[in-house]
Design a protein around this motif. Structure first.
Motif, PDB file in Angstrom:
ATOM      1  N   UNK A   1       0.840  -1.202   0.000  1.00 28.46           N
ATOM      2  CA  UNK A   1       0.000   0.000   0.000  1.00 28.46           C
ATOM      3  C   UNK A   1       0.879   1.258   0.000  1.00 28.46           C
ATOM      4  N   UNK A   2       1.914   1.243   0.824  1.00 28.56           N
ATOM      5  CA  UNK A   2       2.848   2.371   0.932  1.00 28.56           C
ATOM      6  C   UNK A   2       3.591   2.575  -0.394  1.00 28.56           C
ATOM      7  N   UNK A   3       4.107   1.496  -0.974  1.00 27.45           N
ATOM      8  CA  UNK A   3       4.869   1.556  -2.230  1.00 27.45           C
ATOM      9  C   UNK A   3       3.994   2.105  -3.357  1.00 27.45           C
ATOM     10  N   UNK A   4       2.760   1.648  -3.433  1.00 31.84           N
ATOM     11  CA  UNK A   4       1.840   2.124  -4.477  1.00 31.84           C
ATOM     12  C   UNK A   4       1.498   3.598  -4.271  1.00 31.84           C
ATOM     13  N   UNK A   5       1.247   3.986  -3.021  1.00 33.82           N
ATOM     14  CA  UNK A   5       0.897   5.371  -2.703  1.00 33.82           C
ATOM     15  C   UNK A   5       1.987   6.334  -3.162  1.00 33.82           C
ATOM     16  N   UNK A   6       3.267   5.911  -3.013  1.00 36.70           N
ATOM     17  CA  UNK A   6       4.389   6.795  -3.317  1.00 36.70           C
ATOM     18  C   UNK A   6       5.063   6.495  -4.659  1.00 36.70           C
ATOM     19  N   UNK A   7       4.553   5.495  -5.396  1.00 35.82           N
ATOM     20  CA  UNK A   7       5.099   5.181  -6.721  1.00 35.82           C
ATOM     21  C   UNK A   7       6.580   4.835  -6.689  1.00 35.82           C
ATOM     22  N   UNK A   8       6.980   3.973  -5.758  1.00 36.60           N
ATOM     23  CA  UNK A   8       8.402   3.638  -5.590  1.00 36.60           C
ATOM     24  C   UNK A   8       8.816   2.529  -6.551  1.00 36.60           C
TER      25      UNK A   8
END
Length: 176
Positions: free
Chosen positions: A113-120
């Motif tokens: 969820x975090x990775x998707x939110x920040x486009x990493x």
């Protein structure tokens, strides 16, 4: 008889408390001697899986600079520096500098969820049992360790990093 039992119980509790205090003091005063990592040390090798199931072995990155970042999704300073890391990753990924972002002990759902939110796009490694965190003796999050192309630690930074500093750090470990 009751007084004797109470005295014994209080003595046992006191002994346990004194032992805990002595242990805590010993731990704090001998932290350095127990092998805190330092600039100039060889970075300890490790193997972790990323979010796609690929394994990453630190020693496989010798010849490249490694920006090793320890973080958590709940950590606000970590969250603020992630977009800066992503921006600089896009600049340096083809210049011999790799980011390995080690998430410390969180479930895949929260990490995704975090990775998707920040486009990493850089590798997000899962330190599920906190083995690498303990190996590197990391206490505050975020902490970033710079490792040069020979596998030597060149910097250890605790706390949130501004983008200009991240850029300078990546330049410093860029192979020439």
């Amino acid at each position: 008889m009751k007084k004797k039992k109470r005295l014994i119980m209080r003595s046992v509790i006191l002994a346990i408390m004194v032992t805990a205090i002595v242990y805590t003091l010993y731990n704090n005063f001998t932290k350095e001697a127990r092998g805190q990592l330092a600039i100039g040390d060889k970075a300890p090798d490790f193997i972790l899986s990323d979010m796609n199931g690929n394994t990453h072995k630190l020693s496989d990155y010798e010849g490249e600079g490694v920006f090793l970042n320890f973080w958590g999704t709940w950590c606000k300073p970590c969250e603020r520096e992630m977009p800066y890391m992503e921006n600089q990753y896009q600049v340096f990924k083809d210049q011999g500098v790799e980011i390995l972002a080690v998430n410390v002990g969180e479930p895949e759902f929260a990490i995704n969820k975090f990775v998707q939110k920040h486009g990493l796009n850089f590798p997000i490694l899962k330190d599920t049992n906190k083995e690498v965190l303990n190996l590197y003796k990391i206490t505050p999050l975020p902490t970033t360790i710079l490792i040069n192309s020979e596998g030597i630690i060149t910097a250890i930074e605790s706390g949130e990093l501004p983008e200009a500093k991240i850029k300078g750090m990546m330049e410093s470990i860029q192979p020439h």
